[in-house]
Design a protein around this motif. Structure first.
Motif, PDB file in Angstrom:
ATOM      1  N   LEU A 112       0.826  -1.208   0.000  1.00 33.14           N
ATOM      2  CA  LEU A 112       0.000   0.000   0.000  1.00 33.14           C
ATOM      3  C   LEU A 112       0.861   1.260   0.000  1.00 33.14           C
ATOM      4  CD1 LEU A 112      -2.788  -1.106   2.512  1.00 33.14           C
ATOM      5  CD2 LEU A 112      -2.991  -0.866   0.030  1.00 33.14           C
ATOM      6  N   GLU A 113       1.951   1.231   0.761  1.00 31.25           N
ATOM      7  CA  GLU A 113       2.861   2.379   0.780  1.00 31.25           C
ATOM      8  C   GLU A 113       3.518   2.593  -0.591  1.00 31.25           C
ATOM      9  OE1 GLU A 113       5.560   1.448   3.852  1.00 31.25           O
ATOM     10  OE2 GLU A 113       4.166   1.903   5.510  1.00 31.25           O
ATOM     11  N   LEU A 114       3.915   1.484  -1.201  1.00 32.68           N
ATOM     12  CA  LEU A 114       4.558   1.585  -2.512  1.00 32.68           C
ATOM     13  C   LEU A 114       3.571   2.048  -3.579  1.00 32.68           C
ATOM     14  CD1 LEU A 114       6.731  -1.671  -2.477  1.00 32.68           C
ATOM     15  CD2 LEU A 114       7.576   0.675  -2.469  1.00 32.68           C
ATOM     16  N   GLN A 115       2.301   1.633  -3.443  1.00 32.14           N
ATOM     17  CA  GLN A 115       1.292   2.052  -4.411  1.00 32.14           C
ATOM     18  C   GLN A 115       1.165   3.578  -4.447  1.00 32.14           C
ATOM     19  OE1 GLN A 115      -2.809   0.934  -3.567  1.00 32.14           O
ATOM     20  NE2 GLN A 115      -3.142   0.494  -5.745  1.00 32.14           N
ATOM     21  N   GLU A 116       1.129   4.163  -3.263  1.00 29.47           N
ATOM     22  CA  GLU A 116       1.055   5.624  -3.189  1.00 29.47           C
ATOM     23  C   GLU A 116       2.313   6.277  -3.746  1.00 29.47           C
ATOM     24  OE1 GLU A 116      -1.504   7.451  -2.398  1.00 29.47           O
ATOM     25  OE2 GLU A 116      -2.704   5.627  -2.073  1.00 29.47           O
ATOM     26  N   GLU A 117       3.461   5.659  -3.472  1.00 29.63           N
ATOM     27  CA  GLU A 117       4.721   6.217  -3.960  1.00 29.63           C
ATOM     28  C   GLU A 117       4.789   6.177  -5.485  1.00 29.63           C
ATOM     29  OE1 GLU A 117       9.546   5.552  -3.254  1.00 29.63           O
ATOM     30  OE2 GLU A 117       8.070   4.538  -1.954  1.00 29.63           O
ATOM     31  N   PHE A 118       4.340   5.082  -6.066  1.00 34.45           N
ATOM     32  CA  PHE A 118       4.350   4.964  -7.521  1.00 34.45           C
ATOM     33  C   PHE A 118       3.375   5.953  -8.155  1.00 34.45           C
ATOM     34  CE2 PHE A 118       6.312   0.660  -7.036  1.00 34.45           C
ATOM     35  CZ  PHE A 118       7.365   0.853  -7.913  1.00 34.45           C
ATOM     36  N   ARG A 119       2.229   6.116  -7.534  1.00 36.66           N
ATOM     37  CA  ARG A 119       1.235   7.046  -8.083  1.00 36.66           C
ATOM     38  C   ARG A 119       1.752   8.476  -8.065  1.00 36.66           C
ATOM     39  NH1 ARG A 119      -4.418   4.539  -5.547  1.00 36.66           N
ATOM     40  NH2 ARG A 119      -4.560   2.789  -7.033  1.00 36.66           N
ATOM     41  N   ASP A 120       2.574   8.796  -7.091  1.00 39.42           N
ATOM     42  CA  ASP A 120       3.172  10.127  -7.049  1.00 39.42           C
ATOM     43  C   ASP A 120       4.090  10.358  -8.248  1.00 39.42           C
ATOM     44  OD1 ASP A 120       1.838  10.682  -4.728  1.00 39.42           O
ATOM     45  OD2 ASP A 120       3.525  10.160  -3.411  1.00 39.42           O
ATOM     46  N   PHE A 121       4.662   9.243  -8.750  1.00 39.57           N
ATOM     47  CA  PHE A 121       5.533   9.325  -9.931  1.00 39.57           C
ATOM     48  C   PHE A 121       4.741   9.169 -11.228  1.00 39.57           C
ATOM     49  CE2 PHE A 121       8.720   7.976  -6.737  1.00 39.57           C
ATOM     50  CZ  PHE A 121       9.638   9.004  -6.908  1.00 39.57           C
ATOM     51  N   GLY A 122       3.401   9.027 -11.133  1.00 31.59           N
ATOM     52  CA  GLY A 122       2.571   8.871 -12.320  1.00 31.59           C
ATOM     53  C   GLY A 122       2.581   7.476 -12.892  1.00 31.59           C
ATOM     54  N   ILE A 123       2.937   6.467 -12.080  1.00 28.62           N
ATOM     55  CA  ILE A 123       2.980   5.074 -12.530  1.00 28.62           C
ATOM     56  C   ILE A 123       1.766   4.334 -11.978  1.00 28.62           C
ATOM     57  CG2 ILE A 123       4.292   2.923 -12.482  1.00 28.62           C
ATOM     58  CD1 ILE A 123       6.824   4.597 -12.182  1.00 28.62           C
ATOM     59  N   ASP A 124       1.061   3.611 -12.860  1.00 23.86           N
ATOM     60  CA  ASP A 124      -0.120   2.850 -12.462  1.00 23.86           C
ATOM     61  C   ASP A 124       0.318   1.595 -11.711  1.00 23.86           C
ATOM     62  OD1 ASP A 124      -2.660   1.945 -12.170  1.00 23.86           O
ATOM     63  OD2 ASP A 124      -2.946   1.337 -14.267  1.00 23.86           O
ATOM     64  N   ALA A 125       0.053   1.517 -10.411  1.00 27.77           N
ATOM     65  CA  ALA A 125       0.466   0.387  -9.577  1.00 27.77           C
ATOM     66  C   ALA A 125      -0.775  -0.301  -8.998  1.00 27.77           C
ATOM     67  CB  ALA A 125       1.388   0.837  -8.466  1.00 27.77           C
ATOM     68  N   HIS A 126      -0.746  -1.645  -8.970  1.00 29.28           N
ATOM     69  CA  HIS A 126      -1.881  -2.428  -8.470  1.00 29.28           C
ATOM     70  C   HIS A 126      -1.392  -3.414  -7.409  1.00 29.28           C
ATOM     71  CE1 HIS A 126      -4.874  -1.219 -11.597  1.00 29.28           C
ATOM     72  NE2 HIS A 126      -3.750  -0.912 -12.239  1.00 29.28           N
ATOM     73  N   VAL A 127      -2.133  -3.487  -6.316  1.00 29.30           N
ATOM     74  CA  VAL A 127      -1.832  -4.443  -5.253  1.00 29.30           C
ATOM     75  C   VAL A 127      -2.521  -5.751  -5.609  1.00 29.30           C
ATOM     76  CG1 VAL A 127      -2.070  -4.956  -2.810  1.00 29.30           C
ATOM     77  CG2 VAL A 127      -1.642  -2.602  -3.553  1.00 29.30           C
ATOM     78  N   VAL A 128      -1.731  -6.820  -5.785  1.00 31.47           N
ATOM     79  CA  VAL A 128      -2.289  -8.099  -6.235  1.00 31.47           C
ATOM     80  C   VAL A 128      -1.684  -9.254  -5.443  1.00 31.47           C
ATOM     81  CG1 VAL A 128      -2.597  -7.214  -8.580  1.00 31.47           C
ATOM     82  CG2 VAL A 128      -0.539  -8.509  -8.015  1.00 31.47           C
ATOM     83  N   SER A 129      -2.366 -10.369  -5.559  1.00 29.98           N
ATOM     84  CA  SER A 129      -1.832 -11.644  -5.089  1.00 29.98           C
ATOM     85  C   SER A 129      -2.020 -12.642  -6.214  1.00 29.98           C
ATOM     86  CB  SER A 129      -2.557 -12.131  -3.829  1.00 29.98           C
ATOM     87  OG  SER A 129      -2.131 -13.448  -3.506  1.00 29.98           O
ATOM     88  N   ALA A 130      -0.941 -12.931  -6.903  1.00 33.70           N
ATOM     89  CA  ALA A 130      -1.033 -13.868  -8.022  1.00 33.70           C
ATOM     90  C   ALA A 130      -1.448 -15.253  -7.555  1.00 33.70           C
ATOM     91  CB  ALA A 130       0.310 -13.936  -8.743  1.00 33.70           C
ATOM     92  N   LEU A 131      -1.190 -15.566  -6.277  1.00 31.82           N
ATOM     93  CA  LEU A 131      -1.498 -16.904  -5.762  1.00 31.82           C
ATOM     94  C   LEU A 131      -2.996 -17.091  -5.554  1.00 31.82           C
ATOM     95  CD1 LEU A 131      -0.230 -19.558  -4.848  1.00 31.82           C
ATOM     96  CD2 LEU A 131      -0.132 -18.627  -2.526  1.00 31.82           C
ATOM     97  N   ASP A 132      -3.667 -16.152  -4.883  1.00 31.71           N
ATOM     98  CA  ASP A 132      -5.110 -16.315  -4.626  1.00 31.71           C
ATOM     99  C   ASP A 132      -5.972 -15.501  -5.588  1.00 31.71           C
ATOM    100  OD1 ASP A 132      -5.094 -13.660  -3.735  1.00 31.71           O
ATOM    101  OD2 ASP A 132      -4.896 -14.235  -1.627  1.00 31.71           O
ATOM    102  N   GLY A 133      -5.368 -14.719  -6.467  1.00 37.29           N
ATOM    103  CA  GLY A 133      -6.116 -14.021  -7.507  1.00 37.29           C
ATOM    104  C   GLY A 133      -6.658 -12.668  -7.132  1.00 37.29           C
ATOM    105  N   SER A 134      -6.448 -12.189  -5.920  1.00 31.93           N
ATOM    106  CA  SER A 134      -6.978 -10.885  -5.530  1.00 31.93           C
ATOM    107  C   SER A 134      -6.258  -9.767  -6.283  1.00 31.93           C
ATOM    108  CB  SER A 134      -6.824 -10.681  -4.018  1.00 31.93           C
ATOM    109  OG  SER A 134      -5.460 -10.696  -3.648  1.00 31.93           O
TER     110      SER A 134
END
Length: 465
Positions: A292-314
């Motif tokens: 969640l912290e990194l998501q906000e940091e990436f958005r500040d740089f204009g990069i589309d970031a998504h929090v996911v879990s490839a294992l359970d599909g969330s």
């Protein structure tokens, strides 16, 4: 296991057929004249992209690829048949290079894309083609031109819409398996994936091809690890999905390292649209918080970031939707236009001597012999049929008219010195009288195996030349 995304093969175009010396001999047809036909052209080598092939593994045991030679000319001015072309099927995304020079010969884009790599050898002319007002009964014919041959190196760059990149064990293969029907090998140790995997993702009645690009780590652009072998696949993708392992405390360092390697490999690749997948949030609360912290940091740089879990599909569905949106924003790819542009950059495929002049040559003085180097003069010598004395006289005339004779004399060639043109070697002589030429030709014919017929001697004027 090995990744068969590179291969080296030998290709050879077909030789041209020989021309024939023949004369028309029919009842009630006086002075029928020359009737020998030309030889057929040799087959060419083509490369064709086939979507049914996804690797170069088929070239492990099939290394040599040859086209058929042209048929020999016949009597009654019958033309020899052209040799059958050879088509080498390769997967789309294959780049073909000359192994010796490194020059790109062809780039195979979409399915059905077909390009000639080397043309077939030219057929030799029969004596009917040499008829002139002064020589109405020529006894001369040409050999067919030898087909070009070369070793070519092939490099497969996967043609995919989306490239999944990231450090080893970040969850790239798990993500690919979750969004598509691909079944890559998955394990909890680095470099589990050592071959690129492709998967088809369907969303809103549209198909996207995802490629799992393994082996990237710091130093990949310099050949460290597996990265150098697989960075080439990133070039064909249109959108990058950068998977980050949020269980690592050095996430940003890993992200910067991969981005740096991509820019070092090819700055254009670094400009592709990028979507960040903050993966493994299911592993621990610490990983989820860091994501969640990194998501906000990436958005500040204009990069589309998504929090996911490839294992359970969330969060995966939202990631795929964002990826499709990024793809839709790009202009459609016109593979035909790319193929035309690539062909225009390379120019027309031609034989080595096509368009070259006989006077375009150089003399190389060697302790063994004087070498005459020139594509046109070498092809002329190779196609000369030395069984006929008229061919021998024609050769002497061409040496004089092209300037080779004068150049050899200026270079210091003396009586009896060895002269080499292509594969033909002879002794130099400044005596060009017809009698001297005939004696030289006769001596070479006497060296042929016993029982071999001497061709073309009936036109020899038995008076001294």
């Amino acid at each position: 296991m090995r990744c068969f995304d590179t291969a080296k093969i030998y290709v050879k175009a077909g030789d041209g057929g020989r021309g024939m010396v023949a004369f028309r001999r029919e009842a009630f047809v006086a002075q029928g004249g020359p009737y020998g036909g030309n030889g057929g052209n040799g087959g060419a080598i083509y490369f064709e992209a086939d979507e049914g092939i996804n690797s170069l593994v088929g070239f492990r045991k099939k290394v040599h690829h040859r086209a058929e030679p042209g048929g020999n000319g016949g009597g009654k001015k019958m033309q020899g048949s052209d040799g059958r072309d050879r088509t080498v099927l390769v997967p789309p995304g294959t780049v073909v290079r000359n192994s010796q020079t490194g020059e790109v010969i062809a780039e195979m884009f979409a399915h059905g894309h077909r390009e000639m790599i080397i043309p077939g050898g030219r057929g030799g002319r029969g004596n009917a083609s040499f008829k002139t007002a002064k020589n109405k009964a020529p006894q001369i014919a040409e050999n067919g031109e030898e087909g070009m041959e070369m070793w070519v190196e092939m490099e497969l760059r996967l043609v995919a819409d989306v490239g999944i990149i990231g450090v080893p064990n970040a969850g790239k293969s798990t993500l690919l398996a979750g969004v598509s029907n691909a079944k890559p090998k998955i394990a909890d140790y680095p470099f589990t994936t050592i071959v690129p995997n492709l998967g088809v993702v369907e969303r809103d009645y549209a198909r996207m091809v995802f490629a799992d690009i393994p082996g990237l780590l710091e130093g990949a652009s310099e050949g460290i690890g597996l990265g150098f072998e697989f960075l080439r696949h990133v070039k064909r993708t249109r959108v990058l999905v950068h998977v980050l392992d949020c269980t690592s405390k050095d996430v940003m360092d890993e992200y910067e390292a991969i981005r740096n390697e991509i820019h070092l490999f090819d700055p254009e690749v670094g400009e592709k649209p990028e979507i960040v997948a903050l993966n493994k949030v299911d592993a621990s609360e610490e990983a989820a918080t860091r994501a969640l912290e990194l998501q906000e940091e990436f958005r500040d740089f204009g990069i589309d970031a998504h929090v996911v879990s490839a294992l359970d599909g969330s969060g995966v569905a939202e990631l795929v939707t964002a990826t499709k949106k990024a793809l839709d924003a790009l202009p459609p790819v016109d593979y035909e236009a790319e193929a035309r542009a690539a062909e225009a950059r390379r120019g027309t495929v031609a034989r080595a001597a096509d368009g070259k002049e006989l006077s375009d040559f150089e003399i190389v003085d060697d302790p063994y012999a004087f070498y005459v180097k020139g594509a046109a003069i070498e092809r002329f010598v190779q196609m000369t049929n030395w069984d006929y004395f008229e061919s021998f006289k024609r050769f002497a005339q061409v040496l004089k008219m092209s300037g080779v004779e004068q150049a050899l004399n200026s270079a210091g060639a003396g009586e009896g010195d060895r002269i080499v043109i292509g594969k033909y070697e002879f002794e130099w002589s400044r005596d060009n009288r017809t009698g001297a030429l005939y004696e030289s030709w006769k001596a070479k014919m006497d060296e042929k195996p016993a029982g071999t017929t001497q061709q073309g001697s009936r036109h020899w004027p038995h008076a001294a030349g």
